[in-house]
Structures are given as structure tokens and as C-alpha cells.
Enzyme design. Structure first.
Site, short mmCIF file in Angstrom:
data_model
loop_
_atom_site.label_atom_id
_atom_site.label_comp_id
_atom_site.label_asym_id
_atom_site.label_seq_id
_atom_site.Cartn_x
_atom_site.Cartn_y
_atom_site.Cartn_z
N ASP A 1 0.83 -1.22 0.00
CA ASP A 1 0.00 0.00 0.00
C ASP A 1 0.86 1.26 0.00
O ASP A 1 1.98 1.27 0.51
CB ASP A 1 -0.92 -0.03 1.23
CG ASP A 1 -2.13 0.88 1.07
OD1 ASP A 1 -2.36 1.39 -0.05
OD2 ASP A 1 -2.85 1.10 2.07
N ASN B 1 -10.95 -2.42 -5.56
CA ASN B 1 -10.17 -1.52 -6.41
C ASN B 1 -10.80 -1.30 -7.79
O ASN B 1 -10.47 -0.33 -8.49
CB ASN B 1 -8.72 -2.02 -6.58
CG ASN B 1 -7.87 -1.89 -5.33
OD1 ASN B 1 -6.97 -2.70 -5.10
ND2 ASN B 1 -8.12 -0.89 -4.50
C1 IPE Z 1 -5.60 -2.73 -0.38
O1 IPE Z 1 -5.19 -1.42 -0.54
C2 IPE Z 1 -5.57 -3.45 -1.69
C3 IPE Z 1 -4.24 -3.62 -2.30
C4 IPE Z 1 -3.09 -3.31 -1.78
C5 IPE Z 1 -4.25 -4.23 -3.59
P1 IPE Z 1 -6.25 -0.23 -0.67
O2 IPE Z 1 -5.45 1.01 -0.73
O3 IPE Z 1 -7.17 -0.50 -1.78
O4 IPE Z 1 -7.03 -0.37 0.70
P2 IPE Z 1 -7.98 0.65 1.46
O5 IPE Z 1 -9.11 0.96 0.54
O6 IPE Z 1 -7.18 1.85 1.78
O7 IPE Z 1 -8.42 -0.09 2.68
C1 IPE Z 2 -1.55 0.24 -3.40
O1 IPE Z 2 -1.31 1.62 -3.42
C2 IPE Z 2 -1.75 -0.34 -4.77
C3 IPE Z 2 -3.13 -0.75 -5.08
C4 IPE Z 2 -4.12 -0.73 -4.26
C5 IPE Z 2 -3.38 -1.21 -6.43
P1 IPE Z 2 -2.52 2.65 -3.44
O2 IPE Z 2 -2.87 2.92 -4.86
O3 IPE Z 2 -3.62 2.17 -2.60
O4 IPE Z 2 -1.83 3.93 -2.81
P2 IPE Z 2 -2.48 4.94 -1.75
O5 IPE Z 2 -2.98 4.12 -0.61
O6 IPE Z 2 -3.57 5.67 -2.46
O7 IPE Z 2 -1.34 5.81 -1.36
MG MG Z 3 -4.07 2.40 -0.63
#
Ligand code: IPE
Ligand code: IPE
Ligand code: MG
Length: 248
Positions: A21, A69
Site C-alpha cells: 500500500d 479496487n
Molecule cells: C488494499 O489497498 C488493496 C491492495 C493493496 C491491492 P487499498 O489502498 O485498496 O485499501 P484501502 O481501501 O485503503 O483499505
Molecule cells: C496500493 O497503493 C496499490 C493498489 C491498491 C493497487 P494505493 O494505490 O492504494 O496507494 P495509496 O494508498 O492511495 O497511497
Molecule cells: Mg491504498
């Protein structure tokens, strides 16, 4: 001494699961588009897969794209799918060379055809490798996985293949997408978020959790080794008392 050398080889987790993340926030800090963060995150994936091979982690599950996502802006979803196709195609020879077997858990049918094809090819090429199994959780969520398994079990009861009393935790596990892997002993989440976000709810029942503020594109081998060392300093009691654990 190097951090890696302080890891006890007798107590390395067999299976590590990671919620990668913070790509978006990392990109924002650089004044870049969110997709730039996702691209940079691939370097971290490469490093951590390599680190697993070096210290003997046999299974690495990476949460790469959740069911939820799909609700992100179309541009980001499309960019992520394109990145997935390109990365798998570029990295497969390297994974193969390093003895990595690629597997996927998730609702594969929901991915674009090109992604499915690329994944199938990579899985076929790497299927006999034994050093590390890299499991990508793609279009995955634990509630989806558990729902699928309940449907399959219910169908078997209806058909008479099994009886209600045959349903036990082992049978449920056999119907999860992870049935070929041991449960993760360690779950790491980067970027300072302290939640599970629909990841491996059943399988993490007794996992140790490790949270770090490091954003995924900055996560390197040293950060991974720190997590392993933290794991090695914990006492896993599984409901017993500390005395019972130390005496056995
Ligand atoms: C969780 O991250 C999913 C992945 C890392 C693929 P998100 O960034 O989507 O999670 P939330 O929505 O902040 O909980
Ligand atoms: C994790 O990084 C990757 C995926 C969920 C695909 P994020 O895209 O969630 O990054 P933040 O949480 O917005 O910084
Ligand atoms: Mg995230």
C-alpha cells in the site's frame, strides 16, 4: 553486521503475505500521477521476491488488486491492468531464472483477456519452479473467496456428495483458493494503514501482523528483513500460556 545475517534461519516464516500500500501517496509526494507510483512499486516487488529466495521464504502472497479496487477511476484501473500485462511479460524470464513459480488467486475471469493470457503463459512457464511460489492476489477479496467456497460446499451437500456434518475447518480450507499453501505466519502492510482491507480473513487467523509507515515504492530488502526480525522476536502462543510454549 548486515541485517540479513541476524535472521535466524531456523525460524523463517514459510509464507509471508503483503498488502502493498501507498503507491498513490508516494507518487503525490513526488508531484507525479498515481500511476507513476504503481510503476515504481514494481521495483519493490522484484526486490522482495529476491529477498524471499535469499532467506528461504517459500511462499509470498502479494495483494496487488482488490475486488474493491475496481471502483477506482477508470483511468487508474486501465493503467493498472496495462502495467500488470507489461510487468508479467517483462519479468517472467527473470522470475523463471530465479526459480520462482507464479500463481494467482482471485476472480481471474473478471480481468481483461490480455491479462488472463499473459498470466496463463507466465504460470505455464514457471510451473515447475520450486524456490519461491509468488502468489498474486488479483481481483481478490476474502469475502468473495469465502462466498465461492460456501457455494461449492453447498452444492456438494445438495448433490449428496458430502453430509452437513462433514463440514469442518479442514474442508472449508480445501475449498479456498489458497488450499495449496500453508497459512501465512506473517502479514506485512506498508504505508501506515492498520487494516486488513478484505485480505485473507480466514488464513490470517493466527498470523503475526507487521505495520510500517514506509510507502510501498520505498520498501526494500532491509525493510523486509526488519519485518522478519520482528516476527522472530514474537512468541506465538496459539491460545496456550507462555509457560506451555517455553516448556515444549
Ligand atoms: C488494499 O489497498 C488493496 C491492495 C493493496 C491491492 P487499498 O489502498 O485498496 O485499501 P484501502 O481501501 O485503503 O483499505
Ligand atoms: C496500493 O497503493 C496499490 C493498489 C491498491 C493497487 P494505493 O494505490 O492504494 O496507494 P495509496 O494508498 O492511495 O497511497
Ligand atoms: Mg491504498
Amino acid at each position: 553486521m548486515e541485517l540479513k545475517q541476524t535472521i535466524n534461519p531456523e525460524n523463517v516464516p514459510q509464507h509471508v503475505a503483503i498488502i502493498m500500500d501507498g503507491n498513490g501517496r508516494w507518487a503525490k509526494q513526488q508531484g507525479e500521477d498515481r500511476l507513476f507510483g504503481h510503476h515504481e512499486g514494481v521495483n519493490s516487488v522484484r526486490e522482495i521476491v529476491e529477498a524471499c529466495g535469499e532467506i528461504g521464504v517459500k511462499y509470498l502472497t502479494l495483494y496487488a488488486f482488490s475486488t474493491e479496487n475496481w471502483n477506482r477511476p477508470k483511468e487508474e484501473v486501465d493503467g493498472l491492468m496495462e502495467l500488470l500485462v507489461n510487468t508479467i511479460s517483462m519479468e517472467t524470464p527473470n522470475l523463471h531464472k530465479k526459480g520462482v513459480k507464479l500463481e494467482v488467486i482471485g476472480d481471474l475471469a473478471s480481468l481483461p483477456g490480455t491479462c488472463q493470457q499473459e498470466l496463463e503463459e507466465s504460470m505455464a512457464v514457471t510451473k515447475d519452479n520450486t524456490r519461491v511460489t509468488l502468489v498474486l492476489a488479483l481481483s481478490y477479496s476474502s469475502k468473495w473467496e469465502i462466498t465461492e467456497s460456501v457455494k461449492q460446499i453447498a452444492a456438494k451437500v445438495v448433490s449428496g456428495a458430502i453430509k452437513i456434518n462433514d463440514i469442518n475447518p479442514r474442508l472449508i480450507e480445501e475449498h479456498l483458493k489458497t488450499n495449496r499453501y500453508p497459512d501465512p505466519e506473517l502479514m506485512i502492510r506498508t504505508s501506515g494503514e492498520h487494516r486488513i482491507s478484505n485480505f485473507l480473513l480466514w488464513q490470517l487467523a493466527y498470523a503475526e501482523f507487521y505495520f510500517t509507515d514506509v510507502l510501498w515504492p520505498d520498501f526494500r530488502k532491509e525493510d523486509f528483513y526488519k519485518a522478519i526480525l520482528s516476527y522472530q522476536n514474537r512468541e506465538r502462543r496459539f491460545g496456550k500460556t507462555s509457560e506451555q510454549i517455553t516448556q515444549s
